[in-house]
Each structure stands twice: as structure tokens, then as C-alpha cells.
Design a protein around this motif. Structure first.
Motif, PDB file in Angstrom:
ATOM      1  N   SER A 135       0.794  -1.149  -0.175  1.00 28.75           N
ATOM      2  CA  SER A 135       0.054   0.115   0.031  1.00 28.75           C
ATOM      3  C   SER A 135       0.871   1.164   0.163  1.00 28.75           C
ATOM      4  CB  SER A 135      -0.952  -0.050   1.083  1.00 28.75           C
ATOM      5  OG  SER A 135      -0.340   0.095   2.515  1.00 28.75           O
ATOM      6  N   THR A 136       1.722   1.510  -1.283  1.00 30.39           N
ATOM      7  CA  THR A 136       2.680   2.587  -1.100  1.00 30.39           C
ATOM      8  C   THR A 136       2.438   3.257  -2.626  1.00 30.39           C
ATOM      9  OG1 THR A 136       4.282   1.430  -0.077  1.00 30.39           O
ATOM     10  CG2 THR A 136       5.011   3.153  -1.277  1.00 30.39           C
ATOM     11  N   CYS A 137       2.239   4.441  -2.504  1.00 33.86           N
ATOM     12  CA  CYS A 137       1.908   5.206  -3.687  1.00 33.86           C
ATOM     13  C   CYS A 137       3.409   5.362  -4.465  1.00 33.86           C
ATOM     14  CB  CYS A 137       1.245   6.501  -3.463  1.00 33.86           C
ATOM     15  SG  CYS A 137       2.437   7.669  -2.380  1.00 33.86           S
ATOM     16  N   ALA A 138       3.153   5.503  -5.941  1.00 30.38           N
ATOM     17  CA  ALA A 138       4.558   5.666  -6.606  1.00 30.38           C
ATOM     18  C   ALA A 138       4.886   7.050  -6.468  1.00 30.38           C
ATOM     19  CB  ALA A 138       4.127   5.158  -8.009  1.00 30.38           C
ATOM     20  N   THR A 139       6.262   7.104  -6.445  1.00 32.48           N
ATOM     21  CA  THR A 139       7.017   8.530  -6.151  1.00 32.48           C
ATOM     22  C   THR A 139       7.220   8.968  -7.603  1.00 32.48           C
ATOM     23  OG1 THR A 139       8.912   7.626  -6.144  1.00 32.48           O
ATOM     24  CG2 THR A 139       7.931   7.873  -4.089  1.00 32.48           C
ATOM     25  N   TYR A 140       7.630  10.233  -7.698  1.00 34.92           N
ATOM     26  CA  TYR A 140       8.239  11.123  -8.769  1.00 34.92           C
ATOM     27  C   TYR A 140       8.779  10.256  -9.958  1.00 34.92           C
ATOM     28  CZ  TYR A 140      10.015  14.617 -11.824  1.00 34.92           C
ATOM     29  OH  TYR A 140      10.386  15.287 -13.074  1.00 34.92           O
ATOM     30  N   GLY A 141       8.390  10.238 -11.172  1.00 33.52           N
ATOM     31  CA  GLY A 141       9.266   9.351 -12.240  1.00 33.52           C
ATOM     32  C   GLY A 141       9.239   7.931 -12.124  1.00 33.52           C
ATOM     33  N   GLN A 142       8.004   7.396 -11.262  1.00 32.07           N
ATOM     34  CA  GLN A 142       8.037   5.891 -11.025  1.00 32.07           C
ATOM     35  C   GLN A 142       6.679   5.438 -11.875  1.00 32.07           C
ATOM     36  OE1 GLN A 142      10.559   3.879  -9.651  1.00 32.07           O
ATOM     37  NE2 GLN A 142      11.547   5.887  -9.609  1.00 32.07           N
ATOM     38  N   ASP A 143       6.619   4.188 -12.044  1.00 31.02           N
ATOM     39  CA  ASP A 143       5.368   3.683 -12.885  1.00 31.02           C
ATOM     40  C   ASP A 143       4.338   3.318 -11.635  1.00 31.02           C
ATOM     41  OD1 ASP A 143       3.726   1.945 -13.866  1.00 31.02           O
ATOM     42  OD2 ASP A 143       5.135   0.756 -15.121  1.00 31.02           O
ATOM     43  N   PRO A 144       3.369   3.715 -11.618  1.00 29.21           N
ATOM     44  CA  PRO A 144       2.401   3.316 -10.415  1.00 29.21           C
ATOM     45  C   PRO A 144       1.922   1.949 -10.716  1.00 29.21           C
ATOM     46  CG  PRO A 144       1.302   4.732 -12.053  1.00 29.21           C
ATOM     47  CD  PRO A 144       2.916   4.709 -12.464  1.00 29.21           C
TER      48      PRO A 144
END
Length: 149
Positions: free
Chosen positions: A57-66
Motif C-alpha cells: 500500500s505504497t503510492c508511486a513517487t516522482y518518475g516511477q511507474d504506479p
């Protein structure tokens, strides 16, 4: 309309092995792809999942593929889900940016050009050509659909 033709499934996968997930049309999302599925299918819906069941349950950070299995299918607060040909190989996948239009590292000013988290029903600049077996229907060379058969 952004879905695969009759007899084909819309399959989300890491097809290049680079942790960037995108869609391809196959007769079966399970291996082997070139035969109709037998028994329960493992196909994924035509819209990206709101959360991958096995993802933390972790959102994707800047520049990452969600949609990478390390994330929950969402971008963190303040980031947009942006669809693009990020590797320049005509395989479209999502990345998280502050703004989907250039430059990506600043908040958007004015109307945003971000794309929805669901794949487009058809790319506006794409020719009216369906994607053939094993091709990405959202590649700009295709109209967002898979060919029949």
C-alpha cells in the motif's frame, strides 16, 4: 474503443522486463499467449487497476511507474498519472510526474494535459489501423483497438 477485439484479451504486463507495465492484446493473458484460454482466465481489466492486489500500500513517487508491483497503482499526492512513450520504443506506460506536460518537475499552470488513469479509448493522432497480434494497441501507429482474430 481502446479494448481488444473479440477473441483477444487486454493483458497488462512487464513485456520488456524493464518494470514498465503496458497493455498488449493476446488470445490469452496466461502462457502460452497464442492459444485461447482454457479454464478461468487471468486477464486484467481494460482499465488499469486502482490497486494491484499483491502490491504494497505504497503510492508511486516522482518518475516511477504506479503499476509496478512495488506500488499500489496510484501516484503520491501532488503527482499526476501520465501516459507516454517514455523509453522511445513505442510502448506506452504510466509514470508519475508533477505535471504531464513539459517540464515534468514543476506543478502545472493553467489547464493540465494529463491523461486519465484509464487508457485512452483511441489516440487522437493515431491512424485508423487496428493493432495486430502481440502489438500495443495504444502505440500511436494504431487506433487503440486490436484487429479481429
Amino acid at each position: 474503443d481502446g479494448t481488444c477485439c473479440a477473441g483477444l484479451e487486454t493483458c497488462l504486463g512487464d513485456w520488456n522486463g524493464d518494470t514498465n507495465f503496458f497493455y498488449l492484446c493476446y488470445e490469452c493473458c496466461k502462457e502460452p499467449h497464442d492459444v485461447p484460454c482454457k479454464g478461468p482466465t487471468t486477464s486484467l481489466p481494460t482499465a488499469p487497476p486502482t490497486a494491484l492486489p499483491t502490491a504494497p500500500s505504497t503510492c508511486a513517487t516522482y518518475g516511477q511507474d504506479p503499476f509496478n508491483p512495488n506500488y499500489d497503482g496510484t501516484c503520491c499526492a501532488g503527482l499526476e498519472t501520465c501516459l507516454g512513450d517514455w523509453n522511445g520504443d513505442t510502448n506506452f506506460f504510466y509514470l508519475c510526474y508533477e505535471c504531464c506536460k513539459e517540464p515534468h518537475d514543476v506543478p502545472c499552470k493553467g489547464p493540465t494535459t494529463s491523461l486519465p488513469t484509464a487508457p485512452p479509448t483511441a489516440l487522437p493522432t493515431a491512424p485508423s489501423t487496428c493493432a495486430t497480434y502481440g502489438q500495443d494497441p495504444f502505440n500511436p501507429n494504431y487506433d487503440g483497438t486490436c484487429c479481429a482474430g
